[in-house]
Design an enzyme around this catalytic site. Structure first.
Site, PDB file in Angstrom:
ATOM      1  N   ARG A 108       0.827  -1.194   0.000  1.00  0.00           N
ATOM      2  CA  ARG A 108       0.000   0.000   0.000  1.00  0.00           C
ATOM      3  C   ARG A 108       0.866   1.251   0.000  1.00  0.00           C
ATOM      4  O   ARG A 108       2.081   1.190   0.232  1.00  0.00           O
ATOM      5  CB  ARG A 108      -0.929   0.031   1.216  1.00  0.00           C
ATOM      6  CG  ARG A 108      -0.218   0.227   2.565  1.00  0.00           C
ATOM      7  CD  ARG A 108      -1.241   0.591   3.633  1.00  0.00           C
ATOM      8  NE  ARG A 108      -0.706   0.662   4.986  1.00  0.00           N
ATOM      9  CZ  ARG A 108      -0.126   1.732   5.514  1.00  0.00           C
ATOM     10  NH1 ARG A 108       0.071   2.820   4.771  1.00  0.00           N
ATOM     11  NH2 ARG A 108       0.306   1.722   6.767  1.00  0.00           N
ATOM     12  N   ASP A 111       8.470   8.412  12.701  1.00  0.00           N
ATOM     13  CA  ASP A 111       7.385   8.295  11.723  1.00  0.00           C
ATOM     14  C   ASP A 111       7.452   9.502  10.778  1.00  0.00           C
ATOM     15  O   ASP A 111       8.455   9.699  10.103  1.00  0.00           O
ATOM     16  CB  ASP A 111       6.052   8.191  12.463  1.00  0.00           C
ATOM     17  CG  ASP A 111       4.949   7.559  11.627  1.00  0.00           C
ATOM     18  OD1 ASP A 111       4.895   7.827  10.419  1.00  0.00           O
ATOM     19  OD2 ASP A 111       4.114   6.824  12.188  1.00  0.00           O
TER      20      ASP A 111
END
Length: 282
Positions: A97, A193
């Protein structure tokens, strides 16, 4: 006890991510990857919108001509102001994805991918132009995440989360070289992140399982920590008319008993001064 943050949007996003300040519209765009939703938030009026996508969406950025560019599960697509959609680059890969993405000063999209099982080497980082030209820049990535550029455009910062590093490259005319670590997140402090770069060239990084956002100097020194009341902090960006408000996305996916504010959008007023973010040139 006072906190450095406010709650901009109380939400229960499964995987809130990708905050982006849309200067032309005076709004923040953010997404819920696994919820397949695009959120907008206007801090001046409090107005919010939610749009559902047909597949998982990894990142959404404004386009110079209006509309949005979407980093989707099966490729990169263009959403026009009239809501019509077309694929710019369609490349479905089973088990993979889209994830985080960023727009460089030349208007190209640097789009990341990852496998759902986060297998090492299963993801990529690609540079995609408005004409649809695609170049795979990194092809041995696990979880492609934060990407950003220094104020002078000569450095690019990048995160492949399982490495626990913020890396820096030399950047020239859409090309990167000389990869080296800027900083490493120590054991027990979470995983890096999403990131954003401020006007002083400092790198702000969200810490997944670290419950915080950190600011690192251009030399790689840690000089500020903003703790948050949720463990899964995913990304951050500067917004507002003066780019002085730090917006932070969070997630609740995988948490058996998520804290009440998990999945909400936070804001830290007066956190610093951000850089204007280019729109996708298409």
């Amino acid at each position: 006890m006072t906190t450095p943050y406010d709650i901009a949007v109380r939400a229960e996003a499964e995987l809130g991510e990708g905050p982006t300040w849309d200067a032309a519209a005076g709004r923040l765009i953010w997404i819920d990857i696994l919820g397949s939703r695009i959120h907008t938030y206007d801090p001046a009026t409090g107005r919010r919108t939610v749009r559902t996508t047909e597949q998982h969406v990894g990142a959404v950025k404004p386009r110079t001509g209006g509309g949005l560019v979407l980093n989707l599960r099966d490729g990169v697509g263009l959403l026009s102001p009239d809501d019509s959609f077309r694929w710019l680059h369609h490349e479905p890969v089973p088990g993979r994805r889209a994830n985080d993405a960023a727009v460089a000063v030349d208007g190209a999209l640097w789009a990341g991918t990852m496998r759902y099982d986060e297998a090492p080497g299963g993801g990529t980082l690609s540079r995609i132009t408005a004409a649809g030209a695609v170049e795979v820049v990194l092809d041995d990535v696990a979880v492609s995440n934060g990407t950003g550029w220094s104020p002078d455009g000569r450095l690019m910062y990048y995160i492949d989360s399982p490495t626990r590093r913020i890396d820096v490259f030399d950047y020239t005319d859409g090309r990167i070289s000389n990869r080296r670590p800027l900083a490493e997140i120590e054991d027990g402090a979470g995983f890096p992140d999403g990131l954003t770069v401020d006007a002083e060239g400092c790198v702000w990084v969200a810490l997944w399982e670290g419950g915080a956002v950190r600011r690192y100097t251009p030399a790689g020194s840690l000089d500020r920590v903003i703790p948050l009341p949720v463990p899964r902090v995913t990304a951050c960006t500067f917004g507002g008319p003066d780019l002085t408000e730090l917006y932070i996305t969070t997630a609740r996916t995988g948490l058996t008993s998520p804290p009440p504010l998990s999945g909400s959008l936070f804001v830290v007023p007066g956190a610093g001064k951000g850089l204007p973010q280019p729109a996708f040139a298409g």
